[in-house]
Design a protein around this motif. Sequence first.
Motif, short mmCIF file in Angstrom:
data_model
loop_
_atom_site.label_atom_id
_atom_site.label_comp_id
_atom_site.label_asym_id
_atom_site.label_seq_id
_atom_site.Cartn_x
_atom_site.Cartn_y
_atom_site.Cartn_z
N VAL A 1 -4.08 -1.95 14.65
CA VAL A 1 -3.58 -0.97 13.69
C VAL A 1 -3.78 -1.56 12.30
O VAL A 1 -3.26 -2.63 12.00
CB VAL A 1 -2.09 -0.63 13.94
N PHE A 2 -4.54 -0.85 11.47
CA PHE A 2 -4.96 -1.38 10.17
C PHE A 2 -4.00 -0.95 9.07
O PHE A 2 -3.10 -0.14 9.27
CB PHE A 2 -6.37 -0.89 9.84
N GLN A 3 -4.24 -1.51 7.86
CA GLN A 3 -3.46 -1.08 6.70
C GLN A 3 -3.68 0.40 6.43
O GLN A 3 -2.73 1.15 6.18
CB GLN A 3 -3.86 -1.91 5.47
N ARG A 4 -4.94 0.81 6.47
CA ARG A 4 -5.28 2.22 6.31
C ARG A 4 -5.38 2.84 7.69
O ARG A 4 -5.78 2.20 8.66
CB ARG A 4 -6.60 2.36 5.55
N PHE A 5 -5.11 4.12 7.78
CA PHE A 5 -4.92 4.74 9.08
C PHE A 5 -6.24 4.98 9.81
O PHE A 5 -6.30 4.95 11.03
CB PHE A 5 -4.16 6.06 8.91
N ASN A 6 -7.32 5.24 9.05
CA ASN A 6 -8.66 5.39 9.63
C ASN A 6 -8.72 6.47 10.72
O ASN A 6 -9.44 6.31 11.71
CB ASN A 6 -9.15 4.06 10.22
N LEU A 7 -7.96 7.54 10.54
CA LEU A 7 -8.05 8.65 11.50
C LEU A 7 -9.27 9.50 11.17
O LEU A 7 -9.70 9.60 10.02
CB LEU A 7 -6.78 9.51 11.43
N PHE A 8 -9.82 10.15 12.20
CA PHE A 8 -10.91 11.10 11.96
C PHE A 8 -10.32 12.36 11.32
O PHE A 8 -9.48 13.04 11.94
CB PHE A 8 -11.60 11.45 13.27
N PRO A 9 -10.73 12.68 10.11
CA PRO A 9 -10.08 13.80 9.40
C PRO A 9 -10.36 15.16 10.02
O PRO A 9 -9.56 16.09 9.82
CB PRO A 9 -10.68 13.72 7.98
N HIS A 10 -11.44 15.29 10.78
CA HIS A 10 -11.80 16.59 11.37
C HIS A 10 -11.20 16.77 12.75
O HIS A 10 -11.48 17.77 13.42
CB HIS A 10 -13.32 16.72 11.46
N MET A 11 -10.36 15.83 13.18
CA MET A 11 -9.73 15.90 14.50
C MET A 11 -8.21 15.98 14.34
O MET A 11 -7.64 15.38 13.44
CB MET A 11 -10.07 14.68 15.35
N SER B 1 2.14 13.19 6.89
CA SER B 1 2.49 12.17 5.90
C SER B 1 1.82 10.85 6.27
O SER B 1 1.30 10.68 7.39
CB SER B 1 4.01 11.98 5.87
N GLY B 2 1.84 9.91 5.34
CA GLY B 2 1.26 8.60 5.62
C GLY B 2 1.93 7.92 6.80
O GLY B 2 1.26 7.32 7.65
N GLY B 3 3.25 8.03 6.88
CA GLY B 3 3.96 7.42 8.00
C GLY B 3 3.59 8.06 9.32
O GLY B 3 3.45 7.38 10.35
N LEU C 1 1.96 2.51 2.61
CA LEU C 1 2.92 3.62 2.69
C LEU C 1 3.87 3.62 1.51
O LEU C 1 4.21 2.57 0.96
CB LEU C 1 3.74 3.50 3.98
N ASP C 2 4.31 4.82 1.14
CA ASP C 2 5.40 4.92 0.17
C ASP C 2 6.66 4.31 0.79
O ASP C 2 6.86 4.37 2.01
CB ASP C 2 5.67 6.38 -0.19
N PRO C 3 7.53 3.71 -0.03
CA PRO C 3 8.70 3.01 0.51
C PRO C 3 9.54 3.83 1.47
O PRO C 3 10.05 3.30 2.47
CB PRO C 3 9.50 2.64 -0.75
N GLU C 4 9.69 5.14 1.21
CA GLU C 4 10.56 5.94 2.07
C GLU C 4 9.95 6.19 3.45
O GLU C 4 10.63 6.67 4.36
CB GLU C 4 10.91 7.27 1.40
N LEU C 5 8.66 5.88 3.63
CA LEU C 5 8.00 6.11 4.91
C LEU C 5 7.87 4.85 5.75
O LEU C 5 7.47 4.92 6.91
CB LEU C 5 6.60 6.70 4.67
N VAL C 6 8.21 3.71 5.15
CA VAL C 6 8.05 2.44 5.86
C VAL C 6 8.93 2.39 7.11
O VAL C 6 8.50 1.94 8.18
CB VAL C 6 8.37 1.26 4.92
#
Length: 256
Positions: free
Chosen positions: A97-107, A153-155, A182-187
């Motif tokens: 699990v990376f810092q960035r989510f790296n999800l496929f945006p079209h899925m 959301s990012g979280g 992530l924004d602090p409220e999503l951590v």
Amino acid sequence: MSAPPLLRAWRVGKSFGTHRALEDVTLEVARGEVVCLIGPSGSGKTTFLRCVNQLERYDAGGLWIGGELLGFREAGGRLHPLPEREIARQRRSTGMVFQRFNLFPHMTALENVIEGPIRALRRPRAEAVAEARRLLDRVGLFNRQDYYPAALSGGQQQRVAIARALAMRPELMLFDEPTSALDPELVGEVLGAMRDLARSGSTMLVVTHELGFAREVGNRIVFMDAGRVVESGPSQALLTSPQEERTRNFLSAVLG
């Protein structure tokens, strides 16, 4: 006799040109253990994780998962790099699990989770979908399975990334600063999902700056600096009574 470690690193080294990113890194992670790597930026934590996941090839020492040497085979008294197909097979033993989510945006969330099991592991679609729904429920996103990343959301995206990694049924979960983007409220929601994983007995190696999480969830903390392991010990003991001056200075700066 104690059980052999799931992960064993012995004097691991890695250079990028003239820069020595890792030097003599030796540590072990037992099955069911949560080990947190802490240290300043540039200390080699992420590079070490990438070597374990074979996104980088280490150039000294050795790494073993379940007793199997990673990235190389021994023949004629020498080590020979494995071909990419064998590396891909070995990589399935880890989920990252990376810092960035790296999800496929079209899925959708569900489609992101089932992609690996169907394409890489050749699992039947119905089986992959059933397990993906279970995993999304496990990270609190069952009612978001049909949402695209842009609508999450990012979280939530990071929790989908955790479910995606788990869908490959890895022996070892690797987390590289999973809350730093992530924004602090999503951590809290991501750390909560990781706590649940730890309580379920998952083996985890976590690069983190969240020292509260490391204290609460980590069985051990490893402090790294300048590519080396400076100190390692039980989480509570290391955070409250570090033995090395470099560790004390780091914790004093971070904790105030």
